[in-house]
Design a protein around this motif. Structure first.
Motif, PDB file in Angstrom:
ATOM      1  N   ARG A   1     -32.098 -49.819  17.042  1.00 45.27           N
ATOM      2  CA  ARG A   1     -31.829 -48.676  17.919  1.00 45.27           C
ATOM      3  C   ARG A   1     -30.539 -48.999  18.660  1.00 45.27           C
ATOM      4  O   ARG A   1     -30.420 -50.041  19.294  1.00 45.27           O
ATOM      5  CB  ARG A   1     -32.947 -48.441  18.926  1.00 45.27           C
ATOM      6  CG  ARG A   1     -32.589 -47.296  19.898  1.00 45.27           C
ATOM      7  CD  ARG A   1     -33.705 -46.911  20.821  1.00 45.27           C
ATOM      8  NE  ARG A   1     -34.844 -46.352  20.107  1.00 45.27           N
ATOM      9  CZ  ARG A   1     -34.902 -45.104  19.614  1.00 45.27           C
ATOM     10  NH1 ARG A   1     -33.875 -44.292  19.743  1.00 45.27           N
ATOM     11  NH2 ARG A   1     -35.986 -44.686  18.987  1.00 45.27           N
TER      12      ARG A   1
ATOM     13  N   ARG B   1     -25.497 -42.206  24.596  1.00 41.25           N
ATOM     14  CA  ARG B   1     -25.671 -41.720  23.222  1.00 41.25           C
ATOM     15  C   ARG B   1     -26.569 -42.702  22.496  1.00 41.25           C
ATOM     16  O   ARG B   1     -26.542 -43.895  22.774  1.00 41.25           O
ATOM     17  CB  ARG B   1     -24.299 -41.645  22.550  1.00 41.25           C
ATOM     18  CG  ARG B   1     -24.338 -41.267  21.092  1.00 41.25           C
ATOM     19  CD  ARG B   1     -22.966 -41.218  20.480  1.00 41.25           C
ATOM     20  NE  ARG B   1     -22.177 -40.192  21.132  1.00 41.25           N
ATOM     21  CZ  ARG B   1     -20.878 -40.059  21.016  1.00 41.25           C
ATOM     22  NH1 ARG B   1     -20.195 -40.914  20.284  1.00 41.25           N
ATOM     23  NH2 ARG B   1     -20.238 -39.096  21.610  1.00 41.25           N
ATOM     24  N   GLU B   2     -27.359 -42.199  21.540  1.00 39.18           N
ATOM     25  CA  GLU B   2     -28.242 -43.062  20.753  1.00 39.18           C
ATOM     26  C   GLU B   2     -28.122 -42.736  19.265  1.00 39.18           C
ATOM     27  O   GLU B   2     -27.939 -41.568  18.896  1.00 39.18           O
ATOM     28  CB  GLU B   2     -29.705 -42.893  21.176  1.00 39.18           C
ATOM     29  CG  GLU B   2     -29.997 -43.457  22.540  1.00 39.18           C
ATOM     30  CD  GLU B   2     -31.487 -43.488  22.854  1.00 39.18           C
ATOM     31  OE1 GLU B   2     -32.304 -43.536  21.913  1.00 39.18           O
ATOM     32  OE2 GLU B   2     -31.805 -43.477  24.048  1.00 39.18           O
ATOM     33  N   TYR B   3     -28.247 -43.785  18.458  1.00 39.32           N
ATOM     34  CA  TYR B   3     -28.313 -43.672  17.006  1.00 39.32           C
ATOM     35  C   TYR B   3     -29.351 -44.674  16.515  1.00 39.32           C
ATOM     36  O   TYR B   3     -29.749 -45.587  17.233  1.00 39.32           O
ATOM     37  CB  TYR B   3     -26.976 -44.018  16.336  1.00 39.32           C
ATOM     38  CG  TYR B   3     -25.851 -43.060  16.604  1.00 39.32           C
ATOM     39  CD1 TYR B   3     -25.777 -41.846  15.921  1.00 39.32           C
ATOM     40  CD2 TYR B   3     -24.856 -43.355  17.520  1.00 39.32           C
ATOM     41  CE1 TYR B   3     -24.734 -40.962  16.154  1.00 39.32           C
ATOM     42  CE2 TYR B   3     -23.809 -42.477  17.756  1.00 39.32           C
ATOM     43  CZ  TYR B   3     -23.761 -41.284  17.077  1.00 39.32           C
ATOM     44  OH  TYR B   3     -22.723 -40.410  17.307  1.00 39.32           O
TER      45      TYR B   3
ATOM     46  N   HIS C   1     -28.239 -43.032  11.473  1.00 42.98           N
ATOM     47  CA  HIS C   1     -28.978 -41.781  11.648  1.00 42.98           C
ATOM     48  C   HIS C   1     -28.835 -41.302  13.090  1.00 42.98           C
ATOM     49  O   HIS C   1     -28.755 -42.112  14.008  1.00 42.98           O
ATOM     50  CB  HIS C   1     -30.478 -41.985  11.383  1.00 42.98           C
ATOM     51  CG  HIS C   1     -30.805 -42.506  10.029  1.00 42.98           C
ATOM     52  ND1 HIS C   1     -30.972 -41.681   8.945  1.00 42.98           N
ATOM     53  CD2 HIS C   1     -31.000 -43.768   9.586  1.00 42.98           C
ATOM     54  CE1 HIS C   1     -31.269 -42.417   7.885  1.00 42.98           C
ATOM     55  NE2 HIS C   1     -31.287 -43.688   8.248  1.00 42.98           N
ATOM     56  N   PHE C   2     -28.844 -39.998  13.275  1.00 40.81           N
ATOM     57  CA  PHE C   2     -28.959 -39.460  14.621  1.00 40.81           C
ATOM     58  C   PHE C   2     -30.360 -39.805  15.110  1.00 40.81           C
ATOM     59  O   PHE C   2     -31.323 -39.736  14.344  1.00 40.81           O
ATOM     60  CB  PHE C   2     -28.750 -37.945  14.622  1.00 40.81           C
ATOM     61  CG  PHE C   2     -27.360 -37.540  14.231  1.00 40.81           C
ATOM     62  CD1 PHE C   2     -26.308 -37.656  15.124  1.00 40.81           C
ATOM     63  CD2 PHE C   2     -27.105 -37.046  12.959  1.00 40.81           C
ATOM     64  CE1 PHE C   2     -25.018 -37.291  14.763  1.00 40.81           C
ATOM     65  CE2 PHE C   2     -25.828 -36.664  12.590  1.00 40.81           C
ATOM     66  CZ  PHE C   2     -24.782 -36.787  13.494  1.00 40.81           C
ATOM     67  N   ALA C   3     -30.493 -40.167  16.375  1.00 42.19           N
ATOM     68  CA  ALA C   3     -31.795 -40.561  16.936  1.00 42.19           C
ATOM     69  C   ALA C   3     -32.588 -39.304  17.282  1.00 42.19           C
ATOM     70  O   ALA C   3     -32.703 -38.900  18.427  1.00 42.19           O
ATOM     71  CB  ALA C   3     -31.598 -41.441  18.162  1.00 42.19           C
ATOM     72  N   GLU C   4     -33.088 -38.654  16.259  1.00 42.31           N
ATOM     73  CA  GLU C   4     -33.879 -37.424  16.383  1.00 42.31           C
ATOM     74  C   GLU C   4     -35.214 -37.657  15.687  1.00 42.31           C
ATOM     75  O   GLU C   4     -35.374 -38.627  14.960  1.00 42.31           O
ATOM     76  CB  GLU C   4     -33.156 -36.252  15.714  1.00 42.31           C
ATOM     77  CG  GLU C   4     -31.777 -35.976  16.272  1.00 42.31           C
ATOM     78  CD  GLU C   4     -30.995 -34.964  15.434  1.00 42.31           C
ATOM     79  OE1 GLU C   4     -31.431 -34.605  14.324  1.00 42.31           O
ATOM     80  OE2 GLU C   4     -29.930 -34.544  15.903  1.00 42.31           O
ATOM     81  N   THR C   5     -36.151 -36.747  15.875  1.00 44.08           N
ATOM     82  CA  THR C   5     -37.432 -36.831  15.181  1.00 44.08           C
ATOM     83  C   THR C   5     -37.583 -35.610  14.288  1.00 44.08           C
ATOM     84  O   THR C   5     -37.663 -34.508  14.805  1.00 44.08           O
ATOM     85  CB  THR C   5     -38.600 -36.906  16.193  1.00 44.08           C
ATOM     86  OG1 THR C   5     -38.345 -38.012  17.064  1.00 44.08           O
ATOM     87  CG2 THR C   5     -39.911 -37.092  15.484  1.00 44.08           C
TER      88      THR C   5
ATOM     89  N   PRO D   1     -35.482 -38.686  12.090  1.00 44.21           N
ATOM     90  CA  PRO D   1     -34.074 -39.073  12.092  1.00 44.21           C
ATOM     91  C   PRO D   1     -33.295 -38.279  11.035  1.00 44.21           C
ATOM     92  O   PRO D   1     -33.803 -37.991   9.961  1.00 44.21           O
ATOM     93  CB  PRO D   1     -34.108 -40.565  11.734  1.00 44.21           C
ATOM     94  CG  PRO D   1     -35.483 -41.004  12.107  1.00 44.21           C
ATOM     95  CD  PRO D   1     -36.363 -39.816  11.861  1.00 44.21           C
ATOM     96  N   ARG D   2     -32.051 -37.918  11.392  1.00 39.97           N
ATOM     97  CA  ARG D   2     -31.190 -37.147  10.496  1.00 39.97           C
ATOM     98  C   ARG D   2     -29.972 -37.998  10.152  1.00 39.97           C
ATOM     99  O   ARG D   2     -29.399 -38.654  11.021  1.00 39.97           O
ATOM    100  CB  ARG D   2     -30.780 -35.849  11.198  1.00 39.97           C
ATOM    101  CG  ARG D   2     -29.961 -34.897  10.358  1.00 39.97           C
ATOM    102  CD  ARG D   2     -29.775 -33.545  11.055  1.00 39.97           C
ATOM    103  NE  ARG D   2     -29.323 -33.627  12.436  1.00 39.97           N
ATOM    104  CZ  ARG D   2     -28.037 -33.537  12.813  1.00 39.97           C
ATOM    105  NH1 ARG D   2     -27.097 -33.355  11.920  1.00 39.97           N
ATOM    106  NH2 ARG D   2     -27.722 -33.630  14.090  1.00 39.97           N
TER     107      ARG D   2
END
Length: 159
Positions: free
Chosen positions: A57, A76-78, A90-94, A96-97
């Motif tokens: 992370r 910002r997070e990745y 990846h973008f830190a989304e749920t 991940p994208r």
């Protein structure tokens, strides 16, 4: 019986090989970012190993100063995922994208990789350079009808 001298790598680096860069990212880094003509950012970035072990992370936090002098805090997070010869960001989304996949190659005494990400209608051309002194840099050249800028970030190990 004579002993032969150890064989030295023609390009020694603290980063090792493309397959060891991912592991050597873990920890805390000082970051200095310039977004050409728009802003600067100073702060700290942390790469934290997640329980699964194949992901880091990434979280950055710092102070952003705009060209007009205004200042504010930002973050910002990745997610960085281990991959043969490099890593995937990846973008830190749920869920991940995908942002981009970086295949690392040796360029003299530097390890480097690059990728392109289409964020319709804009394009991000990103490059990573892992330097012999242990620092690394990330450059994003962003162009398109909505965005047009160059972001350069230099990371140096804390501690």
């Amino acid at each position: 019986m004579s002993q032969s001298a150890p064989t030295l790598s023609p390009h020694p680096t603290v980063w090792g090989s493309p397959d060891t860069v991912f592991d050597r990212l873990a920890g805390e880094w000082r970051l200095q970012r310039t977004i050409e003509g728009q802003a600067t950012m100073s702060g700290v970035a942390r790469f934290t190993l997640l329980e699964a072990g194949g992901m880091l992370r990434y979280r950055e936090e710092g102070r952003i100063r705009l060209a007009d002098g205004k200042e504010f805090d930002g973050h910002r997070e990745y997610l960085f995922e281990r991959a043969p010869g490099g890593f995937v960001v990846h973008f830190a989304e749920t869920p991940p994208r995908l942002f981009h996949a970086i295949a690392i190659v040796r360029d003299g005494d530097v390890l480097a990789g690059s990728a392109t990400h289409l964020c319709t209608p804009d394009t991000y051309d990103s490059s990573y350079r892992f330097l012999p002194d242990g620092s690394f840099g990330i450059r994003h050249v962003v162009h398109g009808p909505r965005k047009d800028y160059l972001s350069d970030t230099v990371f140096s190990r804390l501690g």
